[in-house]
Scaffold this active site. Structure first.
Site, PDB file in Angstrom:
ATOM      1  N   TYR A 169       4.985  29.084  16.035  1.00 26.26           N
ATOM      2  CA  TYR A 169       6.026  28.933  14.954  1.00 26.26           C
ATOM      3  C   TYR A 169       6.744  27.501  15.300  1.00 26.26           C
ATOM      4  O   TYR A 169       7.306  26.729  14.444  1.00 26.26           O
ATOM      5  CB  TYR A 169       7.185  30.049  14.749  1.00 26.26           C
ATOM      6  CG  TYR A 169       6.489  30.920  13.931  1.00 26.26           C
ATOM      7  CD1 TYR A 169       6.679  30.799  12.475  1.00 26.26           C
ATOM      8  CD2 TYR A 169       5.149  32.531  13.945  1.00 26.26           C
ATOM      9  CE1 TYR A 169       6.061  31.312  11.479  1.00 26.26           C
ATOM     10  CE2 TYR A 169       5.074  32.855  13.360  1.00 26.26           C
ATOM     11  CZ  TYR A 169       5.984  32.502  11.548  1.00 26.26           C
ATOM     12  OH  TYR A 169       5.058  33.578  11.228  1.00 26.26           O
ATOM     13  N   HIS A 223      10.297  33.729   2.056  1.00 23.91           N
ATOM     14  CA  HIS A 223       9.704  33.715   2.929  1.00 23.91           C
ATOM     15  C   HIS A 223      10.645  33.347   4.212  1.00 23.91           C
ATOM     16  O   HIS A 223      10.003  33.090   4.734  1.00 23.91           O
ATOM     17  CB  HIS A 223       8.674  33.488   2.671  1.00 23.91           C
ATOM     18  CG  HIS A 223       7.823  33.871   1.894  1.00 23.91           C
ATOM     19  ND1 HIS A 223       5.950  33.586   1.179  1.00 23.91           N
ATOM     20  CD2 HIS A 223       7.598  35.006   0.845  1.00 23.91           C
ATOM     21  CE1 HIS A 223       5.355  34.219   0.985  1.00 23.91           C
ATOM     22  NE2 HIS A 223       6.655  35.061   0.773  1.00 23.91           N
ATOM     23  N   CYS A 251      19.886  34.936  21.219  1.00 26.01           N
ATOM     24  CA  CYS A 251      21.249  34.929  20.119  1.00 26.01           C
ATOM     25  C   CYS A 251      22.034  34.556  20.944  1.00 26.01           C
ATOM     26  O   CYS A 251      22.297  34.044  21.932  1.00 26.01           O
ATOM     27  CB  CYS A 251      21.470  35.920  19.697  1.00 26.01           C
ATOM     28  SG  CYS A 251      22.897  36.378  18.683  1.00 26.01           S
ATOM     29  N   THR A 298       0.959  26.179  -5.864  1.00 20.10           N
ATOM     30  CA  THR A 298       0.713  27.506  -5.027  1.00 20.10           C
ATOM     31  C   THR A 298      -1.090  28.141  -5.435  1.00 20.10           C
ATOM     32  O   THR A 298      -0.715  28.706  -6.250  1.00 20.10           O
ATOM     33  CB  THR A 298       1.855  28.656  -4.848  1.00 20.10           C
ATOM     34  OG1 THR A 298       2.002  30.114  -4.706  1.00 20.10           O
ATOM     35  CG2 THR A 298       2.164  28.708  -7.047  1.00 20.10           C
TER      36      THR A 298
END
Ligand code: OAD
Length: 244
Positions: A72, A123, A150, A191
């Protein structure tokens, strides 16, 4: 070059766009392809190089969180280097004169950067991390270290995206259903229309009598059902549709 019958259909589509006030748009990875962000299933697509089971499921994250984060982070860096393209900007422009809701499967945040404001991200968004404990969202900095924690409760945070096997954010999906249900015109851009429940939104609009337009250089399962299909890239398709 458009032939005569396609030209007539294009004129009809432009007229429908002109007279419709309520518009629902669904975008997928193809709209960001011209910004240099890879799609998932096409040529050079991410799912041709990587296995979703290894990188985009809760099980993969439980097994190897750092591997998932590295993937990611790599995609986040691609997004940081990318700029919105003329198709993103054209949708932001259209929002100024229409009651337009933009539903995107993309996690790249380029619609917002182009100036759209009524965006439903089905998403999630790759530029944010989400606390695994308190769900607080933090904006990722360019050189964030792995895994991020966090800022509020210091627990580990995960990518703020929807993985395979996870439910879509229900409130957001509910608003997307409402937008397509009420739309006079629905526009589907870039898409492959194979991932549910996003793919069914356009059908919902069609069932309610909306005029359906698709922009995609390749045919999709939706193509036989749309009123007008512009088989070209997102930027060129938007330019043709807007008559600019
Ligand atoms: P796909 O990669 O499945 O499909 C991309 C579509 O864009 C294809 O139909 C291409 O033909 C089209 N395309 C390619 N270049 C284009 C261009 N320049 N202009 C317009 N269209 C172009 O991507 P999605 O449909 O977005 O989900 O995939 C849906 C979901 O599957 C993603 O959100 C992701 C993925 O797995 C998750 O990660 C949960």
């Amino acid at each position: 070059m458009l032939n005569l019958s396609s030209l007539k259909k294009l004129q009809e589509a432009r007229a429908k766009l002109h007279t419709s006030q309520k518009i629902a748009v669904l975008t997928g990875a193809g709209i960001s392809q011209e910004s240099g962000i890879p799609t998932f299933r096409g040529q050079g697509g991410l799912w041709r190089e990587y296995r979703a089971e290894d990188l985009a499921t809760p099980e993969a994250y439980a097994r190897d969180p750092l591997l998932v984060w590295e993937w990611y982070q790599m995609r986040f860096h691609t997004v940081l280097r990318a700029e919105p393209n003329s198709a993103h900007y054209a949708l932001a422009e259209l929002e100024k004169t229409k009651d337009l809701i933009l539903v995107s499967q993309n996690v790249d945040g380029l619609h917002k950067r182009a100036g759209s404001s009524r965006i439903l991200e089905l998403h999630g968004n790759i530029t944010l991390s989400r606390c695994e404990r308190c769900l607080h969202l933090d904006e990722l900095k360019e050189n964030f270290s792995l895994p991020p924690f966090c800022s509020r409760c210091h627990a580990r945070a995960r990518p703020n995206v929807v993985w395979f096997g996870e439910a879509l954010p229900q409130a957001i999906f509910g608003q997307a259903v409402e937008a397509f249900h009420n739309a006079e015109l629905a526009l589907v851009i870039g898409t492959s229309a194979v991932v549910e429940p996003a793919a069914s939104l356009a059908l919902l609009a069609k069932e309610q009598g909306a005029y359906l337009i698709e922009i995609n250089p390749e045919p999709t399962p939706l193509s036989p059902l749309v009123n007008f299909s512009l088989m070209t890239t997102a930027s060129q398709g938007m330019q043709l549709l807007l008559g600019k």
